[in-house]
Design a protein around this motif. Sequence first.
Motif, PDB file in Angstrom:
ATOM      1  N   LEU A   1       0.854  -1.189   0.000  1.00 54.73           N
ATOM      2  CA  LEU A   1       0.000   0.000   0.000  1.00 54.73           C
ATOM      3  C   LEU A   1       0.889   1.238   0.000  1.00 54.73           C
ATOM      4  CD1 LEU A   1      -2.776   1.426   0.323  1.00 54.73           C
ATOM      5  CD2 LEU A   1      -2.470   1.208   2.804  1.00 54.73           C
ATOM      6  N   ILE A   2       0.709   2.079  -0.998  1.00 48.69           N
ATOM      7  CA  ILE A   2       1.406   3.365  -1.045  1.00 48.69           C
ATOM      8  C   ILE A   2       0.424   4.440  -0.604  1.00 48.69           C
ATOM      9  CG2 ILE A   2       2.517   5.078  -2.525  1.00 48.69           C
ATOM     10  CD1 ILE A   2       3.415   2.767  -4.323  1.00 48.69           C
ATOM     11  N   ILE A   3       0.780   5.161   0.444  1.00 47.94           N
ATOM     12  CA  ILE A   3      -0.050   6.271   0.920  1.00 47.94           C
ATOM     13  C   ILE A   3       0.703   7.557   0.595  1.00 47.94           C
ATOM     14  CG2 ILE A   3      -1.155   7.343   2.903  1.00 47.94           C
ATOM     15  CD1 ILE A   3      -1.327   4.654   4.228  1.00 47.94           C
ATOM     16  N   CYS A   4       0.137   8.338  -0.320  1.00 48.58           N
ATOM     17  CA  CYS A   4       0.847   9.517  -0.818  1.00 48.58           C
ATOM     18  C   CYS A   4      -0.023  10.762  -0.669  1.00 48.58           C
ATOM     19  CB  CYS A   4       1.249   9.315  -2.275  1.00 48.58           C
ATOM     20  SG  CYS A   4      -0.106   8.771  -3.337  1.00 48.58           S
ATOM     21  N   ALA A   5       0.585  11.913  -0.952  1.00 47.57           N
ATOM     22  CA  ALA A   5      -0.124  13.181  -0.766  1.00 47.57           C
ATOM     23  C   ALA A   5      -1.230  13.380  -1.792  1.00 47.57           C
ATOM     24  CB  ALA A   5       0.866  14.340  -0.822  1.00 47.57           C
ATOM     25  N   GLY A   6      -1.082  12.790  -2.950  1.00 45.61           N
ATOM     26  CA  GLY A   6      -2.085  12.922  -4.000  1.00 45.61           C
ATOM     27  C   GLY A   6      -1.787  11.943  -5.114  1.00 45.61           C
ATOM     28  N   LYS A   7      -2.719  11.832  -6.064  1.00 48.92           N
ATOM     29  CA  LYS A   7      -2.492  10.883  -7.154  1.00 48.92           C
ATOM     30  C   LYS A   7      -3.348  11.253  -8.354  1.00 48.92           C
ATOM     31  CE  LYS A   7      -5.937   7.604  -5.413  1.00 48.92           C
ATOM     32  NZ  LYS A   7      -6.292   6.191  -5.290  1.00 48.92           N
ATOM     33  N   ASP A   8      -2.806  10.956  -9.509  1.00 48.41           N
ATOM     34  CA  ASP A   8      -3.535  11.065 -10.766  1.00 48.41           C
ATOM     35  C   ASP A   8      -4.031   9.661 -11.095  1.00 48.41           C
ATOM     36  OD1 ASP A   8      -4.073  10.906 -13.613  1.00 48.41           O
ATOM     37  OD2 ASP A   8      -3.117  12.875 -13.798  1.00 48.41           O
ATOM     38  N   GLU A   9      -5.346   9.493 -11.175  1.00 50.38           N
ATOM     39  CA  GLU A   9      -5.907   8.154 -11.354  1.00 50.38           C
ATOM     40  C   GLU A   9      -5.380   7.473 -12.613  1.00 50.38           C
ATOM     41  OE1 GLU A   9      -7.439   6.566  -9.203  1.00 50.38           O
ATOM     42  OE2 GLU A   9      -8.107   8.106  -7.800  1.00 50.38           O
ATOM     43  N   ALA A  10      -5.153   8.247 -13.670  1.00 50.75           N
ATOM     44  CA  ALA A  10      -4.650   7.661 -14.913  1.00 50.75           C
ATOM     45  C   ALA A  10      -3.231   7.118 -14.722  1.00 50.75           C
ATOM     46  CB  ALA A  10      -4.676   8.692 -16.036  1.00 50.75           C
ATOM     47  N   VAL A  11      -2.396   7.880 -14.022  1.00 49.15           N
ATOM     48  CA  VAL A  11      -1.022   7.438 -13.763  1.00 49.15           C
ATOM     49  C   VAL A  11      -1.031   6.173 -12.906  1.00 49.15           C
ATOM     50  CG1 VAL A  11       1.181   8.055 -12.692  1.00 49.15           C
ATOM     51  CG2 VAL A  11      -0.104   9.776 -13.974  1.00 49.15           C
ATOM     52  N   VAL A  12      -1.906   6.145 -11.912  1.00 52.93           N
ATOM     53  CA  VAL A  12      -2.016   4.962 -11.056  1.00 52.93           C
ATOM     54  C   VAL A  12      -2.463   3.754 -11.874  1.00 52.93           C
ATOM     55  CG1 VAL A  12      -3.270   3.935  -9.121  1.00 52.93           C
ATOM     56  CG2 VAL A  12      -2.472   6.295  -8.962  1.00 52.93           C
ATOM     57  N   GLU A  13      -3.458   3.963 -12.727  1.00 50.22           N
ATOM     58  CA  GLU A  13      -3.994   2.853 -13.526  1.00 50.22           C
ATOM     59  C   GLU A  13      -2.922   2.282 -14.451  1.00 50.22           C
ATOM     60  OE1 GLU A  13      -5.651   0.571 -16.607  1.00 50.22           O
ATOM     61  OE2 GLU A  13      -5.004   2.631 -17.028  1.00 50.22           O
ATOM     62  N   TYR A  14      -2.150   3.149 -15.092  1.00 52.30           N
ATOM     63  CA  TYR A  14      -1.065   2.686 -15.961  1.00 52.30           C
ATOM     64  C   TYR A  14      -0.015   1.913 -15.156  1.00 52.30           C
ATOM     65  CZ  TYR A  14      -2.191   5.071 -20.370  1.00 52.30           C
ATOM     66  OH  TYR A  14      -2.762   5.446 -21.552  1.00 52.30           O
ATOM     67  N   SER A  15       0.304   2.425 -13.970  1.00 55.68           N
ATOM     68  CA  SER A  15       1.354   1.812 -13.153  1.00 55.68           C
ATOM     69  C   SER A  15       0.950   0.434 -12.647  1.00 55.68           C
ATOM     70  CB  SER A  15       1.684   2.715 -11.959  1.00 55.68           C
ATOM     71  OG  SER A  15       2.149   3.970 -12.390  1.00 55.68           O
ATOM     72  N   LEU A  16      -0.347   0.257 -12.407  1.00 57.19           N
ATOM     73  CA  LEU A  16      -0.818  -1.007 -11.846  1.00 57.19           C
ATOM     74  C   LEU A  16      -1.280  -2.008 -12.901  1.00 57.19           C
ATOM     75  CD1 LEU A  16      -2.918   0.298  -8.804  1.00 57.19           C
ATOM     76  CD2 LEU A  16      -0.668  -0.759  -8.730  1.00 57.19           C
ATOM     77  N   SER A  17      -1.458  -1.539 -14.134  1.00 55.90           N
ATOM     78  CA  SER A  17      -2.097  -2.379 -15.150  1.00 55.90           C
ATOM     79  C   SER A  17      -1.328  -3.666 -15.420  1.00 55.90           C
ATOM     80  CB  SER A  17      -2.278  -1.589 -16.451  1.00 55.90           C
ATOM     81  OG  SER A  17      -1.011  -1.177 -16.948  1.00 55.90           O
ATOM     82  N   ARG A  18       0.008  -3.608 -15.406  1.00 54.26           N
ATOM     83  CA  ARG A  18       0.799  -4.808 -15.691  1.00 54.26           C
ATOM     84  C   ARG A  18       1.496  -5.351 -14.443  1.00 54.26           C
ATOM     85  NH1 ARG A  18       3.163  -5.084 -21.730  1.00 54.26           N
ATOM     86  NH2 ARG A  18       1.405  -4.111 -22.803  1.00 54.26           N
ATOM     87  N   SER A  19       1.199  -4.744 -13.328  1.00 48.99           N
ATOM     88  CA  SER A  19       1.827  -5.201 -12.091  1.00 48.99           C
ATOM     89  C   SER A  19       1.213  -6.522 -11.650  1.00 48.99           C
ATOM     90  CB  SER A  19       1.639  -4.155 -10.981  1.00 48.99           C
ATOM     91  OG  SER A  19       2.096  -4.659  -9.747  1.00 48.99           O
ATOM     92  N   MET A  20       2.065  -7.472 -11.311  1.00 45.38           N
ATOM     93  CA  MET A  20       1.602  -8.770 -10.825  1.00 45.38           C
ATOM     94  C   MET A  20       1.464  -8.781  -9.306  1.00 45.38           C
ATOM     95  SD  MET A  20       1.192 -10.359 -13.596  1.00 45.38           S
ATOM     96  CE  MET A  20       0.871 -12.005 -12.974  1.00 45.38           C
ATOM     97  N   SER A  21       1.948  -7.726  -8.661  1.00 50.61           N
ATOM     98  CA  SER A  21       1.909  -7.674  -7.201  1.00 50.61           C
ATOM     99  C   SER A  21       0.580  -7.092  -6.727  1.00 50.61           C
ATOM    100  CB  SER A  21       3.054  -6.808  -6.668  1.00 50.61           C
ATOM    101  OG  SER A  21       4.304  -7.336  -7.057  1.00 50.61           O
ATOM    102  N   PRO A  22      -0.001  -7.663  -5.669  1.00 50.91           N
ATOM    103  CA  PRO A  22      -1.220  -7.082  -5.095  1.00 50.91           C
ATOM    104  C   PRO A  22      -0.886  -5.782  -4.373  1.00 50.91           C
ATOM    105  CG  PRO A  22      -0.474  -8.946  -3.778  1.00 50.91           C
ATOM    106  CD  PRO A  22       0.430  -8.875  -4.966  1.00 50.91           C
ATOM    107  N   ALA A  23      -1.268  -4.663  -4.962  1.00 53.29           N
ATOM    108  CA  ALA A  23      -0.893  -3.368  -4.388  1.00 53.29           C
ATOM    109  C   ALA A  23      -1.949  -2.328  -4.723  1.00 53.29           C
ATOM    110  CB  ALA A  23       0.469  -2.930  -4.924  1.00 53.29           C
ATOM    111  N   LEU A  24      -2.014  -1.314  -3.878  1.00 53.27           N
ATOM    112  CA  LEU A  24      -2.940  -0.201  -4.075  1.00 53.27           C
ATOM    113  C   LEU A  24      -2.235   1.114  -3.768  1.00 53.27           C
ATOM    114  CD1 LEU A  24      -6.386  -1.304  -2.592  1.00 53.27           C
ATOM    115  CD2 LEU A  24      -5.917  -0.666  -4.941  1.00 53.27           C
ATOM    116  N   VAL A  25      -2.782   2.179  -4.336  1.00 50.19           N
ATOM    117  CA  VAL A  25      -2.278   3.524  -4.074  1.00 50.19           C
ATOM    118  C   VAL A  25      -3.409   4.333  -3.463  1.00 50.19           C
ATOM    119  CG1 VAL A  25      -1.304   5.619  -5.075  1.00 50.19           C
ATOM    120  CG2 VAL A  25      -0.674   3.375  -6.011  1.00 50.19           C
ATOM    121  N   ALA A  26      -3.131   4.989  -2.350  1.00 51.70           N
ATOM    122  CA  ALA A  26      -4.144   5.797  -1.669  1.00 51.70           C
ATOM    123  C   ALA A  26      -3.566   7.163  -1.343  1.00 51.70           C
ATOM    124  CB  ALA A  26      -4.608   5.104  -0.390  1.00 51.70           C
ATOM    125  N   ALA A  27      -4.428   8.156  -1.311  1.00 50.55           N
ATOM    126  CA  ALA A  27      -4.006   9.510  -0.935  1.00 50.55           C
ATOM    127  C   ALA A  27      -4.389   9.767   0.516  1.00 50.55           C
ATOM    128  CB  ALA A  27      -4.668  10.536  -1.845  1.00 50.55           C
TER     129      ALA A  27
END
Length: 467
Positions: A408-434
């Motif tokens: 789980l990445i907890i960050c100050a903010g996020k662009d949903e499109a950037v997150v979606e691209y970053s996770l699209s091919r990731s095989m690891s169970p992970a999430l990004v939250a603001a």
Amino acid sequence: MEERKVQLFEGKRIRTVWKEDEQEWYLSVVDVVEALTGTDDPRRYWSDLKRRLKAEGGQPYEKIVQLKLLADDGKMRLTDVVDAEHTLLIIQQIRSQKTEQFKQWLAQFSKRDISDNQIVKKEAFTHENGRNIRIRLNSDFDEMISIIDRARENTFRMVNRELINLYWNIGMYVSNKVKNGEWGKSVVKEFSEHIQVKRPEIKGFSPQNIWRMKQLYETYKDNEKLSSLLRELSWTLNTKILGCKTDEEREFYMQLAISNNYSSRELERQVESHMFERTLISGEINKPLVSKNTGLTIFRDGYVLDFLDLPERHSEKDIRKAIVANMRDFILELGTDFTFVGEEYRIRVGNTDFYIDLLFYNRRLSCLVAVELKITDFKPEHMGQLEFYLEALDRKVKKPDENPSVGLIICAGKDEAVVEYSLSRSMSPALVAAYQLCLPDKSLLENRLRELRDLRGLEEQDGDDIG
């Protein structure tokens, strides 16, 4: 080589030492005593227990050693410590309702298989038959205490159910009187005063409380499911939920309070931080990810960290330290079944040490959870770092019977499109939250939820049209 770290058990500090040559963790006994008993004088408690252990002889007294640990006065002082195995033996001599939770925490922290069978097999204090009988008797006594505790809990539930039934019936009576025009505010006030005169020992019937009883009845009288659920909650918890707008929201908080055994303060915190709306929003945003890994449903799209009391300008170290100092509130915000494992958790790959900001274990998922904190907006390289940590945890820390680690990445903010691209091919169970440092506005959350649901509806409609 020795490494000193402060671990947390349910928000209580436990000083520990990692001895590289023994590959073993040592724990401060007085800290363990304080965490389990809540006593104001843990040193006295430990002194008495230590004297008793010495009189009995054998383990674990012989395994007590002294190492220098940082004391409250800022100086390094010799402190009684024992390894994880013998910590387990000592806590069997401490009467505490937290014993089982501590065993689970210790198992995760020290990565040991801890069970009552292990305790008996170790023949904890001595090989003498008389001492073994003592161990079995203590086990029997603990079992009886558990039976007593369960009976007390059942009695409390029964009494609480009858109290809520009483308030329900009074609320129904007052509601009918008001509906028929027979009673008004002045009569309810007279009714309250009449009770105080006739039965001064009876509490809880102020005019305000009587109106709440009426509100309780009128809110739930046509909802059989919720009128049954409310009897599982105390009156105080019910009053925290009464102000919710819809039955869906009320049921959400009822189920949350029951399943997590919330105190009044904890439930109030969840209501004030609008956990209902935030959970629904997370469900909409994370739906594509959850479809690939249902375990990720326990995480949310954003976290409210107002309790950290951080200034607007802060560092990652500031936020990490503040979370550790407010771990109980953070776990309440994070979700259920989380146990804190460590801060800046060290893991070695090759000849290099790496440090995970925060490491947890989730009992429901049966896996380690690595949390990385970022005071900037999310960047794709953050995911690469997290995936590296998850791989290292799975290879070096995860037990064979545990599920793959989650990130789980907890960050100050996020662009949903950037997150979606970053996770699209990731095989690891992970999430990004603001994260945000102030309580959110309820109306803004409601509008956001409405927009997401409308958008989801349009997407589903487009899919049907294509089909």
